[in-house]
Write an enzyme that holds these catalytic residues in place. Structure first.
Site, PDB file in Angstrom:
ATOM      1  N   ARG A  74       0.830  -1.219   0.000  1.00 49.45           N
ATOM      2  CA  ARG A  74       0.000   0.000   0.000  1.00 49.45           C
ATOM      3  C   ARG A  74       0.856   1.257   0.000  1.00 49.45           C
ATOM      4  O   ARG A  74       0.584   2.195  -0.743  1.00 49.45           O
ATOM      5  CB  ARG A  74      -0.958   0.005   1.191  1.00 49.45           C
ATOM      6  CG  ARG A  74      -2.036  -1.070   1.085  1.00 49.45           C
ATOM      7  CD  ARG A  74      -2.925  -1.103   2.305  1.00 49.45           C
ATOM      8  NE  ARG A  74      -2.101  -1.403   3.483  1.00 49.45           N
ATOM      9  CZ  ARG A  74      -2.358  -0.975   4.719  1.00 49.45           C
ATOM     10  NH1 ARG A  74      -3.409  -0.226   4.962  1.00 49.45           N
ATOM     11  NH2 ARG A  74      -1.567  -1.301   5.720  1.00 49.45           N
ATOM     12  N   ASN A 104      -6.200  -2.537   2.476  1.00 52.15           N
ATOM     13  CA  ASN A 104      -6.263  -3.989   2.593  1.00 52.15           C
ATOM     14  C   ASN A 104      -7.717  -4.431   2.617  1.00 52.15           C
ATOM     15  O   ASN A 104      -8.574  -3.755   3.198  1.00 52.15           O
ATOM     16  CB  ASN A 104      -5.586  -4.460   3.881  1.00 52.15           C
ATOM     17  CG  ASN A 104      -4.081  -4.357   3.831  1.00 52.15           C
ATOM     18  OD1 ASN A 104      -3.484  -4.333   2.765  1.00 52.15           O
ATOM     19  ND2 ASN A 104      -3.458  -4.306   4.987  1.00 52.15           N
TER      20      ASN A 104
END
Length: 96
Positions: free
Chosen positions: A26, A44
Site C-alpha cells: 500500500r 487492505n
C-alpha cells in the site's frame, strides 16, 4: 489555432491478489500514485488482497495499472482485476 483539449479524468478500481499484505504494497502504491499525480486510496481487504482506487489522467491511470502487475520488489502479485469506478473527488492519494 485552438488549444488541444485535455483528457477528462478517469477512475478505476483495482483488486490486487497474491502476497500483497504485510510487504509494504500500500505504501509503495501510494508513492507511485503520487508520482503520477493520481488521487485515490489503497487499502487492505479482509481476503488478503489490496484494493486500489485511482483517479486522474488516463495515461497516469494506465501507468499505475501496469505498475500494479508487479508492485514493489517484496510483493508477489498473482492477479489484478480492474473495473470502472465513480470519481471520488479526493484531493490526494492515501493509504487507508
Amino acid at each position: 489555432m485552438s488549444p488541444i483539449p485535455s483528457s477528462s479524468p478517469v477512475a478505476a478500481r483495482f483488486v490486487v491478489r497474491g502476497l500483497v499484505q504485510g510487504v509494504g504494497f500500500r505504501a509503495a502504491t501510494c508513492r507511485q500514485a503520487q508520482r503520477l499525480e493520481l488521487r485515490g486510496l489503497a487499502r487492505n481487504l479482509p481476503d488478503g488482497s489490496v484494493e486500489v482506487l485511482a483517479e486522474g489522467a488516463p495515461d497516469a491511470v494506465e501507468a499505475l495499472a501496469a505498475w500494479l502487475q508487479h508492485g514493489p520488489p517484496s510483493a508477489q502479485v498473482e492477479a489484478v482485476s480492474r473495473s470502472e469506478a465513480a470519481a471520488g473527488g479526493r484531493s490526494g492519494f492515501e493509504v487507508a
